[in-house]
Scaffold this motif. Structure first.
Motif, PDB file in Angstrom:
ATOM      1  N   VAL A 218     -35.563  34.946  30.931  1.00 29.73           N
ATOM      2  CA  VAL A 218     -34.870  33.663  31.082  1.00 29.73           C
ATOM      3  C   VAL A 218     -33.986  33.417  29.862  1.00 29.73           C
ATOM      4  N   VAL A 219     -34.551  33.592  28.677  1.00 27.35           N
ATOM      5  CA  VAL A 219     -33.804  33.358  27.438  1.00 27.35           C
ATOM      6  C   VAL A 219     -32.668  34.366  27.307  1.00 27.35           C
ATOM      7  N   ARG A 220     -32.931  35.625  27.592  1.00 27.58           N
ATOM      8  CA  ARG A 220     -31.887  36.651  27.479  1.00 27.58           C
ATOM      9  C   ARG A 220     -30.712  36.351  28.402  1.00 27.58           C
ATOM     10  N   ARG A 221     -31.001  35.996  29.651  1.00 29.80           N
ATOM     11  CA  ARG A 221     -29.916  35.703  30.599  1.00 29.80           C
ATOM     12  C   ARG A 221     -29.122  34.476  30.176  1.00 29.80           C
ATOM     13  N   LEU A 222     -29.824  33.467  29.699  1.00 26.82           N
ATOM     14  CA  LEU A 222     -29.166  32.240  29.277  1.00 26.82           C
ATOM     15  C   LEU A 222     -28.257  32.490  28.067  1.00 26.82           C
ATOM     16  N   VAL A 223     -28.767  33.181  27.072  1.00 24.42           N
ATOM     17  CA  VAL A 223     -27.992  33.478  25.864  1.00 24.42           C
ATOM     18  C   VAL A 223     -26.771  34.333  26.217  1.00 24.42           C
ATOM     19  N   HIS A 224     -26.956  35.309  27.068  1.00 22.87           N
ATOM     20  CA  HIS A 224     -25.849  36.173  27.476  1.00 22.87           C
ATOM     21  C   HIS A 224     -24.782  35.367  28.222  1.00 22.87           C
ATOM     22  N   ALA A 225     -25.211  34.491  29.125  1.00 26.23           N
ATOM     23  CA  ALA A 225     -24.275  33.651  29.878  1.00 26.23           C
ATOM     24  C   ALA A 225     -23.511  32.700  28.955  1.00 26.23           C
ATOM     25  N   MET A 226     -24.118  32.339  27.827  1.00 27.46           N
ATOM     26  CA  MET A 226     -23.465  31.475  26.852  1.00 27.46           C
ATOM     27  C   MET A 226     -22.459  32.253  26.002  1.00 27.46           C
ATOM     28  N   GLY A 227     -22.410  33.574  26.172  1.00 28.86           N
ATOM     29  CA  GLY A 227     -21.432  34.391  25.466  1.00 28.86           C
ATOM     30  C   GLY A 227     -21.930  35.067  24.206  1.00 28.86           C
ATOM     31  N   TYR A 228     -23.181  34.949  23.900  1.00 26.90           N
ATOM     32  CA  TYR A 228     -23.739  35.588  22.703  1.00 26.90           C
ATOM     33  C   TYR A 228     -24.211  36.992  23.038  1.00 26.90           C
ATOM     34  N   ARG A 229     -24.066  37.896  22.087  1.00 29.89           N
ATOM     35  CA  ARG A 229     -24.552  39.257  22.251  1.00 29.89           C
ATOM     36  C   ARG A 229     -25.637  39.509  21.211  1.00 29.89           C
ATOM     37  N   TYR A 230     -26.585  40.347  21.562  1.00 32.64           N
ATOM     38  CA  TYR A 230     -27.772  40.507  20.737  1.00 32.64           C
ATOM     39  C   TYR A 230     -28.342  41.904  20.897  1.00 32.64           C
ATOM     40  N   ARG A 231     -29.285  42.229  20.051  1.00 33.09           N
ATOM     41  CA  ARG A 231     -30.067  43.466  20.145  1.00 33.09           C
ATOM     42  C   ARG A 231     -31.503  43.066  20.453  1.00 33.09           C
ATOM     43  N   LEU A 232     -32.223  43.985  21.066  1.00 31.58           N
ATOM     44  CA  LEU A 232     -33.603  43.717  21.464  1.00 31.58           C
ATOM     45  C   LEU A 232     -34.598  44.406  20.550  1.00 31.58           C
ATOM     46  N   HIS A 233     -35.636  43.685  20.176  1.00 28.60           N
ATOM     47  CA  HIS A 233     -36.844  44.232  19.552  1.00 28.60           C
ATOM     48  C   HIS A 233     -36.555  45.208  18.407  1.00 28.60           C
ATOM     49  N   ARG A 234     -35.783  44.767  17.432  1.00 24.59           N
ATOM     50  CA  ARG A 234     -35.464  45.649  16.295  1.00 24.59           C
ATOM     51  C   ARG A 234     -36.721  45.969  15.513  1.00 24.59           C
ATOM     52  N   LYS A 235     -37.057  47.234  15.510  1.00 24.84           N
ATOM     53  CA  LYS A 235     -38.297  47.684  14.879  1.00 24.84           C
ATOM     54  C   LYS A 235     -38.251  47.593  13.359  1.00 24.84           C
ATOM     55  N   ASP A 236     -37.046  47.511  12.791  1.00 27.23           N
ATOM     56  CA  ASP A 236     -36.932  47.444  11.334  1.00 27.23           C
ATOM     57  C   ASP A 236     -37.113  46.025  10.787  1.00 27.23           C
ATOM     58  N   LEU A 237     -37.334  45.057  11.670  1.00 25.56           N
ATOM     59  CA  LEU A 237     -37.563  43.680  11.237  1.00 25.56           C
ATOM     60  C   LEU A 237     -39.020  43.284  11.471  1.00 25.56           C
ATOM     61  N   PRO A 238     -39.575  42.447  10.593  1.00 24.18           N
ATOM     62  CA  PRO A 238     -40.969  42.026  10.764  1.00 24.18           C
ATOM     63  C   PRO A 238     -41.189  41.364  12.122  1.00 24.18           C
ATOM     64  N   GLY A 239     -42.192  41.814  12.845  1.00 20.98           N
ATOM     65  CA  GLY A 239     -42.554  41.244  14.126  1.00 20.98           C
ATOM     66  C   GLY A 239     -41.714  41.700  15.304  1.00 20.98           C
ATOM     67  N   LYS A 240     -40.731  42.564  15.071  1.00 22.11           N
ATOM     68  CA  LYS A 240     -39.831  43.036  16.135  1.00 22.11           C
ATOM     69  C   LYS A 240     -39.357  41.866  17.011  1.00 22.11           C
ATOM     70  N   PRO A 241     -38.512  40.981  16.464  1.00 17.03           N
ATOM     71  CA  PRO A 241     -38.063  39.815  17.236  1.00 17.03           C
ATOM     72  C   PRO A 241     -37.513  40.222  18.601  1.00 17.03           C
ATOM     73  N   ASP A 242     -37.696  39.349  19.592  1.00 16.32           N
ATOM     74  CA  ASP A 242     -37.255  39.660  20.950  1.00 16.32           C
ATOM     75  C   ASP A 242     -35.743  39.755  21.046  1.00 16.32           C
ATOM     76  N   LEU A 243     -35.017  38.852  20.395  1.00 13.54           N
ATOM     77  CA  LEU A 243     -33.555  38.881  20.371  1.00 13.54           C
ATOM     78  C   LEU A 243     -33.110  38.802  18.925  1.00 13.54           C
ATOM     79  N   VAL A 244     -32.181  39.674  18.543  1.00 19.83           N
ATOM     80  CA  VAL A 244     -31.691  39.709  17.171  1.00 19.83           C
ATOM     81  C   VAL A 244     -30.168  39.623  17.191  1.00 19.83           C
ATOM     82  N   PHE A 245     -29.652  38.677  16.434  1.00 18.23           N
ATOM     83  CA  PHE A 245     -28.215  38.465  16.301  1.00 18.23           C
ATOM     84  C   PHE A 245     -27.852  38.886  14.880  1.00 18.23           C
ATOM     85  N   GLY A 246     -27.629  40.191  14.695  1.00 17.43           N
ATOM     86  CA  GLY A 246     -27.456  40.793  13.374  1.00 17.43           C
ATOM     87  C   GLY A 246     -26.434  40.131  12.479  1.00 17.43           C
TER      88      GLY A 246
END
Length: 139
Positions: free
Chosen positions: A29-57
């Motif tokens: 739900v969050v991924r689709r909403l953020v994408h529809a709002m025009g934001y681009r992101y990466r998923l589950h970056r392993k190099d960050l603490p907790g592997k956040p679900d969406l990362v806006f580098g």
């Protein structure tokens, strides 16, 4: 000292095996909403603490989408107490809450902004509020 052994119900084991850590309905739900709002992101970056679900580098922003029960939210779903093996689940959820806090502190110390979206916030009736929350965080 003897090790306590427990038998598990095969149906319950199957249910627990099916619980996902990525690509959950609230996360989608969050991924689709953020994408529809025009934001681009990466998923589950392993190099960050907790592997956040969406990362806006470039923005240095991270979003976690947490299940209310699994991460000890204070809503009605998160406050439910399991009847079977209750002590195990209390300890498990307490460890999850502690780990979440540690990961958030580490991300903030590294210069990241962090937002946690709870499963209960992704319901259809709250969608406009969720969109406002995401836009305020990402802008």
């Amino acid at each position: 000292m003897s090790k306590k052994t427990t038998t598990t119900d095969p149906v319950r084991s199957g249910i627990m095996r099916a619980v996902k850590s990525a690509g959950t309905k609230p996360e989608m739900v969050v991924r689709r909403l953020v994408h529809a709002m025009g934001y681009r992101y990466r998923l589950h970056r392993k190099d960050l603490p907790g592997k956040p679900d969406l990362v806006f580098g470039p923005r240095r922003k991270a979003i976690f989408v947490n299940g209310c029960f699994w991460h000890g939210h204070d809503c009605s779903r998160g406050a439910r107490q399991p009847k079977a093996n209750a002590e195990y689940w209390r300890e498990k959820i307490a460890r999850n809450v502690e780990r979440d806090a540690t990961n958030e502190i580490a991300l903030k110390a590294a210069g990241w902004s962090v937002l946690t979206i709870w499963e209960c916030q992704t319901k259809v009736q709250d969608r406009a509020h969720l969109e406002r929350t995401l836009r305020e965080f990402l802008d």
